[in-house]
Design a protein around this motif. Sequence first.
Motif, PDB file in Angstrom:
ATOM      1  N   GLY A  59       0.797  -1.218   0.000  1.00 42.76           N
ATOM      2  CA  GLY A  59       0.000   0.000   0.000  1.00 42.76           C
ATOM      3  C   GLY A  59       0.827   1.265   0.000  1.00 42.76           C
ATOM      4  N   GLY A  60       2.012   1.214  -0.610  1.00 42.84           N
ATOM      5  CA  GLY A  60       2.865   2.395  -0.666  1.00 42.84           C
ATOM      6  C   GLY A  60       3.713   2.604   0.575  1.00 42.84           C
ATOM      7  N   LEU A  61       3.681   1.661   1.502  1.00 42.04           N
ATOM      8  CA  LEU A  61       4.456   1.766   2.740  1.00 42.04           C
ATOM      9  C   LEU A  61       5.534   0.690   2.767  1.00 42.04           C
ATOM     10  CD1 LEU A  61       4.599   3.169   5.585  1.00 42.04           C
ATOM     11  CD2 LEU A  61       3.259   1.232   6.422  1.00 42.04           C
ATOM     12  N   SER A  62       6.757   1.080   3.113  1.00 39.77           N
ATOM     13  CA  SER A  62       7.860   0.124   3.224  1.00 39.77           C
ATOM     14  C   SER A  62       8.035  -0.299   4.680  1.00 39.77           C
ATOM     15  CB  SER A  62       9.162   0.743   2.705  1.00 39.77           C
ATOM     16  OG  SER A  62       9.090   0.956   1.309  1.00 39.77           O
ATOM     17  N   VAL A  63       8.051  -1.608   4.900  1.00 37.54           N
ATOM     18  CA  VAL A  63       8.218  -2.165   6.244  1.00 37.54           C
ATOM     19  C   VAL A  63       9.415  -3.108   6.211  1.00 37.54           C
ATOM     20  CG1 VAL A  63       7.096  -3.335   8.166  1.00 37.54           C
ATOM     21  CG2 VAL A  63       5.709  -2.082   6.504  1.00 37.54           C
ATOM     22  N   CYS A 144       0.301  -3.129   8.381  1.00 37.62           N
ATOM     23  CA  CYS A 144       0.863  -1.784   8.231  1.00 37.62           C
ATOM     24  C   CYS A 144       0.388  -1.142   6.930  1.00 37.62           C
ATOM     25  CB  CYS A 144       2.387  -1.840   8.260  1.00 37.62           C
ATOM     26  SG  CYS A 144       3.095  -2.231   9.876  1.00 37.62           S
ATOM     27  N   GLY A 145       0.359  -1.945   5.856  1.00 39.71           N
ATOM     28  CA  GLY A 145      -0.102  -1.423   4.573  1.00 39.71           C
ATOM     29  C   GLY A 145      -1.561  -1.021   4.608  1.00 39.71           C
ATOM     30  N   VAL A 146      -2.391  -1.840   5.242  1.00 41.92           N
ATOM     31  CA  VAL A 146      -3.820  -1.527   5.359  1.00 41.92           C
ATOM     32  C   VAL A 146      -4.024  -0.257   6.176  1.00 41.92           C
ATOM     33  CG1 VAL A 146      -6.008  -2.301   6.352  1.00 41.92           C
ATOM     34  CG2 VAL A 146      -4.587  -3.901   5.069  1.00 41.92           C
ATOM     35  N   SER A 147      -3.273  -0.120   7.270  1.00 38.45           N
ATOM     36  CA  SER A 147      -3.385   1.075   8.111  1.00 38.45           C
ATOM     37  C   SER A 147      -3.003   2.327   7.332  1.00 38.45           C
ATOM     38  CB  SER A 147      -2.488   0.940   9.347  1.00 38.45           C
ATOM     39  OG  SER A 147      -2.902  -0.140  10.150  1.00 38.45           O
ATOM     40  N   LYS A 148      -1.961   2.210   6.503  1.00 40.68           N
ATOM     41  CA  LYS A 148      -1.526   3.345   5.690  1.00 40.68           C
ATOM     42  C   LYS A 148      -2.607   3.738   4.698  1.00 40.68           C
ATOM     43  CE  LYS A 148       1.335   6.332   3.885  1.00 40.68           C
ATOM     44  NZ  LYS A 148       1.767   7.548   4.624  1.00 40.68           N
TER      45      LYS A 148
END
Length: 210
Positions: A59-63, A144-148
């Motif tokens: 979702g555009g977030l790097s973890v 994390c992606g869903v939250s973003k």
Amino acid sequence: MYQLICFIKAVSAGVCMMNTTWRDQQHPSFISFISSFLAANSFRLNFVPISPDFIFNCGGLSVAFIFVTKWDCGNVGTIFSRAKKLKAQFAHLYVTLNLPTRDQNDSFLCSYFKYEMQLGRPTFVPVQDIEMGFEKIVKIAHSCGVSKQQEVKSKLKAERNQSVQELENFIRVVTSIPGIDNHDANAVFMLSLSSLFSLLSSFRVVILFI
């Protein structure tokens, strides 16, 4: 045969980048499990020379993740020093530790305070086997992606509500003028937008000529 549990039903959940050095240190059967698990959960897997062991883009977030599959009670300093170094490079960093025995778990707890780790920076995730560890990694990355994405949607919704509120305020002010009704106010608003777009177009032409 490992039972794969599909947490994500999207067509493309994201991309998983695996550290090539970390890959070469693992048993081939575990790498096969990871590949199958990621495919079942709609992740693309790439092998690249990165600093962490894994980087997920959801979702555009790097973890980022450090995945310690073998806890060596006599050599824990390198793990914590690496965690401290990477937490300065990645806003979202997790350290997954395979601690199947009580002695290993006790060793981790003692070392955590010995090396003065800051709670939650990064977050440590103890597990009892490596398959469970990787499943948790995927769950964390996906969450994390869903939250973003929800954060972005909430921001867009707030901006949209603000625009609606501004329009309502504009109409309320205009309709307070004697002889002006809602229809006239909307017409004035649309005319204002049209004039604004024309003005912007003129600026664009000037800029192009310049």
